[in-house]
Write an enzyme that holds these catalytic residues in place. Structure first.
Site, PDB file in Angstrom:
ATOM      1  N   GLU A 103       0.823  -1.210   0.000  1.00  0.00           N
ATOM      2  CA  GLU A 103       0.000   0.000   0.000  1.00  0.00           C
ATOM      3  C   GLU A 103       0.856   1.258   0.000  1.00  0.00           C
ATOM      4  OE1 GLU A 103      -2.777   0.519   3.277  1.00  0.00           O
ATOM      5  OE2 GLU A 103      -3.674   2.236   2.241  1.00  0.00           O
ATOM      6  N   ASP A 123      -0.829  -5.062   2.923  1.00  0.00           N
ATOM      7  CA  ASP A 123      -1.327  -3.868   3.614  1.00  0.00           C
ATOM      8  C   ASP A 123      -0.729  -3.904   5.015  1.00  0.00           C
ATOM      9  OD1 ASP A 123      -2.611  -1.752   4.714  1.00  0.00           O
ATOM     10  OD2 ASP A 123      -4.606  -2.291   3.963  1.00  0.00           O
ATOM     11  N   ILE A 125      -0.886  -1.809   7.613  1.00  0.00           N
ATOM     12  CA  ILE A 125      -1.926  -1.581   8.639  1.00  0.00           C
ATOM     13  C   ILE A 125      -3.232  -1.357   7.894  1.00  0.00           C
ATOM     14  CG2 ILE A 125      -2.759  -0.179  10.558  1.00  0.00           C
ATOM     15  CD1 ILE A 125       0.024   0.764  11.115  1.00  0.00           C
ATOM     16  N   ASP A 126      -4.133  -2.297   7.991  1.00  0.00           N
ATOM     17  CA  ASP A 126      -5.460  -2.048   7.430  1.00  0.00           C
ATOM     18  C   ASP A 126      -6.329  -1.557   8.578  1.00  0.00           C
ATOM     19  OD1 ASP A 126      -7.513  -1.994   5.459  1.00  0.00           O
ATOM     20  OD2 ASP A 126      -8.428  -3.601   6.616  1.00  0.00           O
ATOM     21  N   THR A 128      -6.085   2.081   9.123  1.00  0.00           N
ATOM     22  CA  THR A 128      -5.170   3.127   9.614  1.00  0.00           C
ATOM     23  C   THR A 128      -5.922   4.206  10.392  1.00  0.00           C
ATOM     24  OG1 THR A 128      -3.641   2.707   7.803  1.00  0.00           O
ATOM     25  CG2 THR A 128      -3.427   4.831   8.908  1.00  0.00           C
ATOM     26  N   ASP A 253      -6.223  -4.621   0.216  1.00  0.00           N
ATOM     27  CA  ASP A 253      -7.315  -4.861   1.182  1.00  0.00           C
ATOM     28  C   ASP A 253      -7.996  -6.202   0.886  1.00  0.00           C
ATOM     29  OD1 ASP A 253      -7.192  -2.233   2.409  1.00  0.00           O
ATOM     30  OD2 ASP A 253      -8.147  -1.464   0.611  1.00  0.00           O
TER      31      ASP A 253
HETATM   32  C1  IPD Z   1      -8.793   1.158   4.243  1.00  0.00           C
HETATM   33  C2  IPD Z   1      -9.742   0.617   5.290  1.00  0.00           C
HETATM   34  C3  IPD Z   1     -11.076   1.319   5.143  1.00  0.00           C
HETATM   35  C4  IPD Z   1     -11.664   1.140   3.736  1.00  0.00           C
HETATM   36  C5  IPD Z   1     -10.655   1.567   2.683  1.00  0.00           C
HETATM   37  C6  IPD Z   1      -9.347   0.829   2.880  1.00  0.00           C
HETATM   38  P1  IPD Z   1      -6.296   1.402   5.092  1.00  0.00           P
HETATM   39  O1  IPD Z   1      -7.522   0.627   4.349  1.00  0.00           O
HETATM   40  O2  IPD Z   1      -9.896  -0.758   5.178  1.00  0.00           O
HETATM   41  O3  IPD Z   1     -11.978   0.836   6.068  1.00  0.00           O
HETATM   42  O4  IPD Z   1     -12.800   1.938   3.609  1.00  0.00           O
HETATM   43  O5  IPD Z   1     -11.182   1.341   1.405  1.00  0.00           O
HETATM   44  O6  IPD Z   1      -8.447   1.169   1.864  1.00  0.00           O
HETATM   45  O7  IPD Z   1      -6.097   2.699   4.359  1.00  0.00           O
HETATM   46  O8  IPD Z   1      -6.702   1.611   6.496  1.00  0.00           O
HETATM   47  O9  IPD Z   1      -5.172   0.470   4.898  1.00  0.00           O
END
Ligand code: IPD
Length: 309
Positions: A103, A123, A125-126, A128, A253
């Site tokens: 990411e 990813d 940290i999913d 964030t 994701d």
């Molecule tokens: C995001 C989260 C968020 C979702 C976004 C993702 P990130 O990832 O999962 O809930 O709405 O589409 O990209 O930016 O926290 O790695």
């Protein structure tokens, strides 16, 4: 040696033992593992996700430096960068010929293109935004594809210490416990998860809220947003939710979670109702194809472009 032990040595077993090897699911699983070319990579991913998870958990309650990316609500911290660097440098050292999609590397300008090469899709940290606010659903997500096929997925829920894994053909697990999706087929009574995505302009919000309103009108039991797409998808895999849809999520994701849901018996498709395109930034997942198609049919498209554009 019991017939199941050293399943790779099948030819040495007597005819009866061979039969047992065939009939016994435990034996079959052991044999598949013994012959699995990517098992070692998956074990490495589990170890690294655990290590990365400890870094994320420690940083959760500390002071953070927060920056923004595609919009003022698309956040990144120094821990996202640190964890991605930790994961990719360890994997690159061990597997120098493999490719990487991460990411934060993509945000920094690296190409996000899936090829036939063994590719790690990460990813760091999913969730964030959750992480910034100390809201618990935060995960490390590591997917792996070869010949553009997803082979395994590893997602570590950092604050709950839950390790979700899925290996193509070998099932999905959370901390050794097998995962199974629900059998719900209709929107009425279904428990559905979604995520907002980073766009907040009036047209996007109207479409987003319109989609949600439809499911509420159809008497879905609940619609939830937890702030982590990967963990929401893990809830579908574990049967804690029946379905999921989103526009605006990315391949990092989706990659790991897709294997986990499919191996738990569920389906992951495009919002058009067709096959999933990992790079399309859109998804519907559910325990059954009937529910996935019903959700897809109701959705109005929100255009987020593609990851590989
Ligand atoms: C995001 C989260 C968020 C979702 C976004 C993702 P990130 O990832 O999962 O809930 O709405 O589409 O990209 O930016 O926290 O790695």
């Amino acid at each position: 040696m019991k017939p199941c032990e050293g399943a790779g040595r099948q030819q040495q077993t007597a005819a009866g033992d061979e039969r047992r090897l065939h009939d016994d699911p435990q034996c079959r699983a052991e044999q598949a593992q013994a012959e699995d070319p990517w098992r070692e990579c998956m074990d490495t991913a589990v170890q690294l996700a655990l290590q990365a998870g400890q870094v994320v958990k420690k940083a959760l309650t500390e002071e953070k430096r927060v920056s923004t990316k595609t919009s003022v609500v698309d956040l990144v911290t120094e821990t996202d960068h640190l964890v991605e660097e930790l994961l990719i440098s360890a994997l690159r050292e061990k597997y120098p010929t493999h490719r990487f999609i991460g990411e934060e590397s993509t945000s920094a300008g690296s190409k996000c293109i899936l090829t036939n090469s063994p590719t790690w899709i990460i990813d760091p940290i999913d969730g964030t935004c959750n992480f910034v606010h100390r809201f618990p659903p935060v995960a490390v997500s590591i997917g792996f594809s070869v010949n553009r096929e997803l082979e395994f997925g590893v997602i570590y829920h950092c604050t709950e210490g839950k390790m979700y894994t899925g290996r193509k053909g070998q099932g999905a697990f959370c901390n050794q416990e097998r995962l199974h999706v629900t059998k719900e087929t209709g929107i009425r009574n279904a428990f559905i998860l979604t995520e907002i995505g980073p766009k907040r302009d009036p047209a996007t919000l109207k479409l987003f809220l319109g989609n949600m309103e439809k499911f509420l009108k159809f008497q879905a039991h609940g619609i939830r947003i937890i702030g982590s797409a990967t963990l929401a998808l893990c809830h579908v895999a574990s049967g804690a939710a029946d379905g999921y849809y989103q526009f605006g999520l990315h391949c990092w994701d989706l990659a790991a979670a897709t294997v986990i849901i499919r191996e738990a018996g569920g389906v992951v498709i495009d919002t058009s109702g067709g096959p999933l395109d990992l790079m399309s930034c859109r998804v519907v997942a559910a325990g059954t194809m009937e529910l996935a198609q019903s959700i897809a049919q109701e959705l109005q498209t929100i255009n987020y472009g593609r990851d590989d554009d």
